[in-house]
Design a protein around this motif. Structure first.
Motif, PDB file in Angstrom:
ATOM      1  N   THR A 150       0.749  -1.097   0.021  1.00  0.00           N
ATOM      2  CA  THR A 150      -0.091   0.227  -0.248  1.00  0.00           C
ATOM      3  C   THR A 150       0.650   1.305  -0.138  1.00  0.00           C
ATOM      4  OG1 THR A 150      -1.359  -1.402   0.998  1.00  0.00           O
ATOM      5  CG2 THR A 150      -2.095   0.823   1.396  1.00  0.00           C
ATOM      6  N   ARG A 151       2.111   1.100   1.139  1.00  0.00           N
ATOM      7  CA  ARG A 151       2.768   2.488   0.868  1.00  0.00           C
ATOM      8  C   ARG A 151       3.277   2.526  -0.215  1.00  0.00           C
ATOM      9  NH1 ARG A 151       8.207   2.803   2.189  1.00  0.00           N
ATOM     10  NH2 ARG A 151       7.591   0.606   3.627  1.00  0.00           N
ATOM     11  N   ILE A 152       3.538   1.303  -1.069  1.00  0.00           N
ATOM     12  CA  ILE A 152       5.274   1.564  -2.041  1.00  0.00           C
ATOM     13  C   ILE A 152       3.926   2.065  -3.484  1.00  0.00           C
ATOM     14  CG2 ILE A 152       6.610   0.167  -3.920  1.00  0.00           C
ATOM     15  CD1 ILE A 152       7.168  -0.927  -2.030  1.00  0.00           C
ATOM     16  N   ALA A 153       2.632   1.417  -3.582  1.00  0.00           N
ATOM     17  CA  ALA A 153       1.572   2.059  -4.263  1.00  0.00           C
ATOM     18  C   ALA A 153       1.475   3.693  -4.448  1.00  0.00           C
ATOM     19  CB  ALA A 153       0.308   1.491  -4.412  1.00  0.00           C
ATOM     20  N   HIS A 154       1.099   4.097  -3.232  1.00  0.00           N
ATOM     21  CA  HIS A 154       0.850   5.801  -2.865  1.00  0.00           C
ATOM     22  C   HIS A 154       2.969   6.293  -3.347  1.00  0.00           C
ATOM     23  CE1 HIS A 154      -2.523   5.943  -0.936  1.00  0.00           C
ATOM     24  NE2 HIS A 154      -2.634   4.695   0.073  1.00  0.00           N
TER      25      HIS A 154
END
Lengths: 312, 182
Positions: free
Chosen positions: B20-24
């Motif tokens: 999730t963090r990498i996607a953001h």
């Protein structure tokens, strides 16, 4: 599993898993042939010599391109322009190539067994690109690949090999490969062009084309080797074409989704009719493309993982 | 050589949060999804790239193209390996020309896999930019390669092994550190 042989001399004796390994490796290789940049660095620094004692267009070019697409250095030697004309023996030619650091020797020779003799005397890995009327393993493999690509399987298929089986190394490699993979093999041709020993290998032999084609999934039409027809093994080319030529009418006896193969070069109007050779159900050009992919796979398998101490 | 489990680095939830963090971060760095594409390095990079694609779809409402890269033919150690690697298909079903490609892999170690992947990508097309996302960076680089997005930095010794498991390949999600025992 990994490739465990030093050389590739024939399909006779190869295990089913080994043939599957080659066919599975050829699939991603075919993608490379379809790209704008047809080159991967896999065999950089490796050298491949194509040693051809007989004329060839597609097999030699196919091996050369397969090597080049994988960044190997490839050299072609035609016997007519080599020291063979000065009387050098095959073994000495092989040792010379060995001394030059050749990694793979691809050999075509008119004498059956020549690649086997060479393989015994050189450190380089040897690939048989056709020896006499014995085997042509890479052609056999590309035929298997083409059938599997079109039909999705090899097991349980009925494959009719039609024509001059006597002189055909393609037929022999096809027979061994197809039988190992679980296909039913039928041979058909004039009885003078059907070697009797092949009947005992578990294939069905026919001399009437109509019977041989009945319900076949695949028909592999062999080239009538006109250069070898001076022994009077059949009366005339015209009669051969009438008795054994593959045409649309005869194809109706096969399955409706029949696949037609021909190793080339074709004698159009003799062993195969024009409208059969150019039809959608024929994969003759595709066989040529697949030939490059299969040869890339073989070169990769022979050169990759050599730390395993591969054996004969 | 045996491997003994030493510690669990990430469980399924931790992997999900890292994705999730990498996607953001990808969306922030590239200012959205225009020309964005994801390419996973086989094997475990591919399911991770697929999860990033799904997360980006969730956030932006649009699907970015997804590809899978097999780098076997680009390895520089093929002829010295004991066991021959099996080649799988490279599937990049879109043009790379002008794309902002995010390469995705599970572990970044020496950097040789990424170098091979860069060569492989450039042979297929000419992207505008190539970025690198990895779930775990364990250090020990042998080439000047750095990841743009990292799920977790894990300093390791060379006698340790990082094992990433993903549901699609291994039947479970998790990452652990293991010791090599002779």
């Amino acid at each position: 599993m990994a490739w465990q042989h030093k050389d590739l001399l024939g399909l006779r004796g190869l295990a089913k898993q080994e043939i599957e390994l080659i066919l599975d490796t050829a699939a991603p290789m075919k993608d490379i042939i379809g790209r704008d940049i047809k080159k991967v660095p896999t065999l950089r620094g490796k050298s491949i010599v194509c040693l051809f004692y007989e004329a060839s267009t597609r097999t030699r070019t196919s091996f050369e391109l397969a090597g080049k697409f994988m960044s190997a250095d490839t050299v072609n030697i035609a016997a007519a322009s080599s020291s063979v004309v000065k009387g050098e023996s095959l073994i000495d030619t092989g040792k010379t190539l060995d001394a030059m650091g050749t990694d793979i020797i691809v050999i075509r020779h008119a004498a059956s067994g020549a690649p086997h003799l060479l393989a015994k005397h050189v450190k380089a890995r040897v690939v048989n690109a056709g020896d006499g009327a014995h085997e042509h393993p890479t052609q056999g493999l590309l035929d298997l690949y083409t059938i599997k690509e079109r039909k999705g399987r090899l097991e349980g298929l009925t494959v009719t090999i039609l024509g001059d089986v006597l002189h055909s190394r393609v037929a022999r490699s096809n027979i061994w490969g197809l039988r190992t993979m679980g296909a039913e093999v039928r041979l058909c041709g004039p009885s003078t062009l059907l070697p009797p020993e092949l009947a005992i290998t578990g294939v069905k032999v026919f001399t009437r084309i109509e019977e041989a084609l009945e319900g076949a999934d695949v028909v592999n039409v062999l080239r009538l080797q006109l250069e070898r027809q001076k022994k009077g093994l059949f009366p005339t080319i015209r009669e051969y074409a009438r008795q054994f030529g593959l045409n649309q009418e005869r194809l109706k006896r096969c399955k409706s989704d029949v696949l037609v193969l021909h190793p080339g070069p074709m004698n159009r109007g003799v062993e195969i009719a024009d409208d059969v050779a150019d039809a959608d159900f024929a994969a003759i050009e595709e066989q040529v493309t697949n030939g490059v992919a299969v040869r890339m796979a073989i070169l990769y398998l022979m050169m990759g993982g050599s730390g395993s101490g591969a054996v004969h | 050589m045996k491997l003994l489990d030493k510690a669990l680095l990430m469980d399924g939830d931790a992997i999900r949060r890292a994705i999730t963090r990498i996607a953001h971060e990808i969306l922030e760095k590239n200012e959205g999804i225009e020309q964005l594409a994801l390419v996973g390095i086989r094997r475990r990079g591919v399911p991770l790239a697929k999860r990033l694609q799904e997360k980006i779809q969730e956030i932006e409402g649009t699907t970015v193209p997804l590809g899978a890269l097999d780098i076997t033919l680009y390895r520089d150690d093929l002829t010295t390996l004991d066991v021959q690697p099996v080649i799988h298909k490279t599937e990049v079903p879109f043009s790379l020309h002008g794309k902002k490609v995010v390469l995705v892999d599970d572990v970044l170690y020496t950097g040789r896999t990424v170098r091979a992947a860069l060569d492989a990508l450039i042979d297929i097309g000419r992207p505008q930019v190539i970025q690198l996302a990895v779930l775990i960076d364990r250090g020990h680089r042998e080439l000047p390669i750095r990841a743009d997005y990292v799920g977790k930095n894990v300093p390791t010794s060379k006698r340790e092994v990082i094992s990433v498991r993903v549901m699609e390949v291994d039947g479970e999600d998790g990452a652990s550190i293991q010791d090599m025992v002779d």
